[in-house]
Design a protein around this motif. Structure first.
Motif, PDB file in Angstrom:
ATOM      1  N   ARG A  70       0.759  -1.157  -0.179  1.00  0.00           N
ATOM      2  CA  ARG A  70      -0.032  -0.093  -0.042  1.00  0.00           C
ATOM      3  C   ARG A  70       0.910   1.279  -0.061  1.00  0.00           C
ATOM      4  O   ARG A  70       2.042   1.162   0.296  1.00  0.00           O
ATOM      5  N   VAL A  71       0.154   2.247  -0.556  1.00  0.00           N
ATOM      6  CA  VAL A  71       0.887   3.716  -0.444  1.00  0.00           C
ATOM      7  C   VAL A  71       0.143   4.489   0.659  1.00  0.00           C
ATOM      8  O   VAL A  71      -1.189   4.646   0.526  1.00  0.00           O
ATOM      9  N   LEU A  72       0.843   4.740   1.956  1.00  0.00           N
ATOM     10  CA  LEU A  72       0.097   5.454   3.149  1.00  0.00           C
ATOM     11  C   LEU A  72       0.874   6.800   3.244  1.00  0.00           C
ATOM     12  O   LEU A  72       1.908   7.024   2.507  1.00  0.00           O
ATOM     13  N   ASN A  73       0.081   7.445   3.909  1.00  0.00           N
ATOM     14  CA  ASN A  73       0.870   8.656   4.469  1.00  0.00           C
ATOM     15  C   ASN A  73       1.472   8.304   5.936  1.00  0.00           C
ATOM     16  O   ASN A  73       1.609   7.187   6.246  1.00  0.00           O
ATOM     17  N   THR A  74       2.110   9.536   6.715  1.00  0.00           N
ATOM     18  CA  THR A  74       2.748   9.085   7.778  1.00  0.00           C
ATOM     19  C   THR A  74       1.752   9.003   9.008  1.00  0.00           C
ATOM     20  O   THR A  74       2.191   8.919  10.135  1.00  0.00           O
ATOM     21  N   ARG A  75       0.542   9.091   8.867  1.00  0.00           N
ATOM     22  CA  ARG A  75      -0.602   8.675   9.589  1.00  0.00           C
ATOM     23  C   ARG A  75      -1.096   7.468   9.469  1.00  0.00           C
ATOM     24  O   ARG A  75      -2.397   6.979   9.855  1.00  0.00           O
ATOM     25  N   GLN A  77      -2.702   6.357   6.750  1.00  0.00           N
ATOM     26  CA  GLN A  77      -3.840   6.392   5.891  1.00  0.00           C
ATOM     27  C   GLN A  77      -3.465   6.376   4.419  1.00  0.00           C
ATOM     28  O   GLN A  77      -2.342   6.838   3.978  1.00  0.00           O
ATOM     29  N   ALA A  78      -4.454   5.528   3.683  1.00  0.00           N
ATOM     30  CA  ALA A  78      -4.004   5.114   2.481  1.00  0.00           C
ATOM     31  C   ALA A  78      -3.971   6.543   1.221  1.00  0.00           C
ATOM     32  O   ALA A  78      -4.825   7.570   1.734  1.00  0.00           O
ATOM     33  N   LEU A  79      -3.268   6.448   0.675  1.00  0.00           N
ATOM     34  CA  LEU A  79      -2.884   7.480  -0.605  1.00  0.00           C
ATOM     35  C   LEU A  79      -3.700   7.016  -2.054  1.00  0.00           C
ATOM     36  O   LEU A  79      -3.108   6.225  -2.768  1.00  0.00           O
ATOM     37  N   PRO A  80      -5.109   7.102  -1.944  1.00  0.00           N
ATOM     38  CA  PRO A  80      -5.536   6.760  -3.155  1.00  0.00           C
ATOM     39  C   PRO A  80      -4.885   7.231  -4.781  1.00  0.00           C
ATOM     40  O   PRO A  80      -4.638   8.251  -4.625  1.00  0.00           O
ATOM     41  N   TYR A  81      -4.956   6.224  -5.275  1.00  0.00           N
ATOM     42  CA  TYR A  81      -4.372   6.392  -6.739  1.00  0.00           C
ATOM     43  C   TYR A  81      -3.099   7.055  -6.792  1.00  0.00           C
ATOM     44  O   TYR A  81      -2.631   7.774  -7.747  1.00  0.00           O
ATOM     45  N   ALA A  82      -2.222   6.755  -5.836  1.00  0.00           N
ATOM     46  CA  ALA A  82      -1.087   7.036  -5.804  1.00  0.00           C
ATOM     47  C   ALA A  82      -0.159   6.364  -7.149  1.00  0.00           C
ATOM     48  O   ALA A  82      -0.621   5.361  -7.698  1.00  0.00           O
ATOM     49  N   LYS A 110      -7.795   2.683  -5.182  1.00  0.00           N
ATOM     50  CA  LYS A 110      -8.432   3.922  -4.313  1.00  0.00           C
ATOM     51  C   LYS A 110      -8.082   3.581  -2.982  1.00  0.00           C
ATOM     52  O   LYS A 110      -8.376   4.686  -2.138  1.00  0.00           O
ATOM     53  N   ASN A 111      -7.723   2.446  -2.365  1.00  0.00           N
ATOM     54  CA  ASN A 111      -7.189   1.994  -0.972  1.00  0.00           C
ATOM     55  C   ASN A 111      -5.759   2.389  -1.037  1.00  0.00           C
ATOM     56  O   ASN A 111      -5.114   1.642   0.018  1.00  0.00           O
ATOM     57  N   GLY A 112      -5.337   2.746  -2.147  1.00  0.00           N
ATOM     58  CA  GLY A 112      -3.699   2.771  -1.982  1.00  0.00           C
ATOM     59  C   GLY A 112      -3.092   1.440  -2.274  1.00  0.00           C
ATOM     60  O   GLY A 112      -1.915   1.276  -1.998  1.00  0.00           O
ATOM     61  N   ARG A 113      -3.674   0.494  -2.529  1.00  0.00           N
ATOM     62  CA  ARG A 113      -2.810  -0.686  -2.817  1.00  0.00           C
ATOM     63  C   ARG A 113      -2.504  -0.889  -4.280  1.00  0.00           C
ATOM     64  O   ARG A 113      -3.199  -0.487  -5.343  1.00  0.00           O
ATOM     65  N   TYR A 114      -1.210  -1.452  -4.477  1.00  0.00           N
ATOM     66  CA  TYR A 114      -0.703  -1.455  -5.702  1.00  0.00           C
ATOM     67  C   TYR A 114      -0.066  -3.038  -5.937  1.00  0.00           C
ATOM     68  O   TYR A 114       0.063  -3.781  -4.714  1.00  0.00           O
ATOM     69  N   SER A 188       6.056  -8.118  -0.169  1.00  0.00           N
ATOM     70  CA  SER A 188       5.210  -7.078   0.023  1.00  0.00           C
ATOM     71  C   SER A 188       6.046  -5.944   0.710  1.00  0.00           C
ATOM     72  O   SER A 188       6.839  -6.060   1.418  1.00  0.00           O
ATOM     73  N   PHE A 189       5.471  -4.518   0.469  1.00  0.00           N
ATOM     74  CA  PHE A 189       6.315  -3.676   1.160  1.00  0.00           C
ATOM     75  C   PHE A 189       5.267  -2.287   0.991  1.00  0.00           C
ATOM     76  O   PHE A 189       4.360  -2.052   0.116  1.00  0.00           O
ATOM     77  N   ASP A 190       4.790  -1.659   2.209  1.00  0.00           N
ATOM     78  CA  ASP A 190       4.233  -0.344   2.142  1.00  0.00           C
ATOM     79  C   ASP A 190       5.171   0.961   2.014  1.00  0.00           C
ATOM     80  O   ASP A 190       6.165   0.768   2.808  1.00  0.00           O
ATOM     81  N   PHE A 191       4.803   1.645   1.267  1.00  0.00           N
ATOM     82  CA  PHE A 191       5.465   2.877   1.234  1.00  0.00           C
ATOM     83  C   PHE A 191       4.795   4.134   2.057  1.00  0.00           C
ATOM     84  O   PHE A 191       3.583   3.962   1.885  1.00  0.00           O
ATOM     85  N   ARG A 192       5.433   4.867   2.673  1.00  0.00           N
ATOM     86  CA  ARG A 192       4.929   5.787   3.658  1.00  0.00           C
ATOM     87  C   ARG A 192       5.508   7.213   3.246  1.00  0.00           C
ATOM     88  O   ARG A 192       6.691   7.266   3.300  1.00  0.00           O
ATOM     89  N   LEU A 193       4.781   8.146   2.692  1.00  0.00           N
ATOM     90  CA  LEU A 193       5.044   9.449   2.192  1.00  0.00           C
ATOM     91  C   LEU A 193       4.491  10.383   3.234  1.00  0.00           C
ATOM     92  O   LEU A 193       3.318  10.315   3.865  1.00  0.00           O
ATOM     93  N   ARG A 194       5.387  11.469   3.317  1.00  0.00           N
ATOM     94  CA  ARG A 194       4.899  12.664   4.268  1.00  0.00           C
ATOM     95  C   ARG A 194       4.150  13.609   3.352  1.00  0.00           C
ATOM     96  O   ARG A 194       4.458  14.531   2.632  1.00  0.00           O
TER      97      ARG A 194
END
Ligand SMILES: [Fe+2]
Length: 197
Positions: A70-75, A77-82, A110-114, A188-194
């Motif tokens: 997933r692509v998430l923010n630093t809280r 939360q999913a970043l949709p359509y990253a 839409k849930n940040g899943r890639y 698997s790997f989650d990316f977390r963006l500020r």
């Protein structure tokens, strides 16, 4: 209800991560996800790669590799359509610097899943005396949140003999693919963006 002021002041006095987690849960604060480490871009990025469902294509040589997450923010939360702009070398350790083989923009849902479907890259020589460990290059962005910095990073592979001698290698960016269906390697790997906002 979020209590950011309480949480920040608690962290400032030097709480351990575990204690801070208990505190944040006790007060209902939004949990935090550590920002994914950035990493060198390297010399082979080509802007303008096409949007694709997969980097793998029929006839391509190499062991299939599937990376999901997933692509998430630093809280957290999913970043949709990253967008994940991915580039890598082929099974011979060579980059396509004229076209877009093994290059492409993958869109999260839409849930940040890639899902990145590609091949396992090998280590490659950078000089007579040194090699880089196997890696994927990525630029991860959140076009839906203007102002969010693009994360330029790499994913490395557990057990690569060149990891420990590579100045750019980072443990936090290292995945450990397992044998999946039809001989593919799965990780698997989650990316977390500020993210902005
Ligand atoms: Fe590279």
């Amino acid at each position: 209800m979020e209590k950011p002021v309480l949480r920040r002041s608690f962290l400032r006095v030097g709480a351990s991560g575990a204690t801070a987690l208990v505190w944040s849960h006790a007060f209902g604060a939004t949990p935090e996800c550590d920002e994914t480490e950035d990493n060198i871009e390297g010399p082979f990025y080509s802007p303008g790669a096409p949007e694709r469902e997969a980097l793998w294509e029929p006839g391509i040589k190499g062991t299939p590799l599937v990376v999901t997450g997933r692509v998430l923010n630093t809280r957290c939360q999913a970043l949709p359509y990253a967008i994940l702009d991915v580039w890598q070398c082929d099974a011979d350790g060579v980059y396509d610097n004229k076209g877009y083989t093994l290059r492409g923009k993958i869109q999260a849902d839409k849930n940040g899943r890639y899902q990145i479907r590609t091949i396992q890259p090998p280590p490659y020589k950078v000089s007579e005396t040194s090699s880089r460990p196997a890696h994927l290059h990525l630029k991860v962005s959140a076009p839906g949140l203007p102002g969010t910095p693009v994360l330029t990073t790499q994913l490395y592979f557990e057990g690569d003999k060149f990891n420990k001698v590579d100045r750019a290698w980072r443990k936090s960016l290292t995945i450990n693919p397992q044998e999946g269906a039809k001989g593919a390697r799965m990780a698997s790997f989650d990316f977390r963006l500020r993210a902005a906002g």
